[in-house]
Design a protein around this motif. Structure first.
Motif: not given
Length: 331
Positions: A72-75, A168-174, A183-185
């Protein structure tokens, strides 16, 4: 237990019980938690965690699984939360503002703007839509306060604001706070109005410690100082908000926390003299730290389990990097 002195705190909003119904109120809350559960050990290679670090996260910090929505996307994530908000249906025309509370400043590549696309899909393109950030994972509380202030200036008492959370947890920092949390989504949607008889905002305290701006991974000394300051700073925000609401901490029925880890909340409870059993911590090992959505997910859990009763005073608490925030509500 340490002395119960109340330190100075930048108060963003406060109200007393004499204000009647003319205070910010939560109209409805809906949440979305993806079904996919990923054990932390399965993320070890991706996040660069050693076996010992994984054990620390699981045994001492109480983190076990995080939720992911890989397809899924952020949207998609935000729509999944907002589409579950039954109280919004048929009242779209009453929504004046749509706020996306974000822990991170950049969540999609330019010029992608999922917030405005969401408004078009939900029939809210007439509303003023914008993102709120810079309070880290405490930005959800800031967005609630901003929504209430904006609605208070509206001539229409039935006007609503929609506060959205989810990233979205889309990077290492995220995905990782080293030694602190994973982090979870997930997503949440909250309808806010300027007046109401339930879930009324009584006080809001937020304190920003700008001296901790920076990357802890690049500055071990900064990280060590932050670790020392975190417990008293969070306690200060909690006790100040409670005092501004005209209450004592013993009168608080429940704390809805940010899901950073179990250990930090045990320490915080000892500092403020509050029973850890009255902090809703059950979602931490199941979901992980879902950015700004934690408080709303925990609220939904509390309502589902019947943990909040009419007249109960409860706290929503979050720390976002160097920002420490607490809100007192009356259910």
């Amino acid at each position: 237990m340490p002395p119960r002195s109340i330190p100075t705190c930048d108060l963003a909003q406060s109200a007393s019980f004499d204000d009647g119904n003319d205070v910010t109120a939560l109209e409805a809350v809906a949440t979305y938690v993806p079904d996919q559960r990923v054990p932390i050990e399965d993320l070890a290679e991706e996040l660069g965690l050693t076996a010992t670090q994984v054990k620390v996260f699981k045994r001492f910090l109480g983190l076990a699984d995080v939720r992911r929505d890989p397809g899924g996307t952020l949207l998609d994530l935000l729509l999944a939360g907002a589409s579950r908000l039954d109280a919004l249906r048929g009242r779209e025309h009453q929504v004046r503002y749509v706020l996306h509370a974000r822990a991170t400043t950049v969540v999609t590549p330019y010029p992608v703007n999922p917030l405005h696309e969401l408004c078009r899909v939900l029939g809210l393109d007439h509303a003023i839509a914008f993102a709120v950030n810079h309070h880290g994972c405490a930005t959800g509380l800031l967005a609630l306060d901003m929504a209430g202030r904006l609605l208070a200036a509206e001539a229409d008492p039935d006007a609503l604001a929609l506060v959205l959370t989810g990233e979205k947890a889309f990077t290492h920092d995220a995905q990782l706070m080293p030694g602190i949390s994973v982090f979870g989504e997930a997503a949440a949607a909250c309808l806010v109005r300027s007046a109401g008889s339930r879930d009324r905002l009584l006080a809001y305290c937020t304190s920003v410690h700008g001296e901790f701006a920076g990357r802890f991974t690049d500055d071990p000394d900064l990280a060590a100082r932050y670790e020392r300051v975190f417990p008293p700073s969070l306690a200060d925000a909690i006790l100040t908000a409670v005092a501004r609401a005209g209450l004592d901490i013993e009168e608080i029925s429940l704390i809805l926390p940010h899901n950073v880890n179990l250990m930090s909340w045990r320490r915080s409870c000892r500092r403020i003299g509050f029973p850890v059993e009255r902090v809703l911590l059950d979602n931490i090992p199941l979901i992980g730290h879902a950015f700004c959505a934690d408080a709303f997910i925990n609220y939904a859990t509390a309502v589902e389990r019947g943990l909040l009763h009419p007249g109960d005073r409860y706290l929503i608490v979050a720390a976002g990097g160097a920002t420490f925030s607490a809100m007192v509500y009356e259910h």
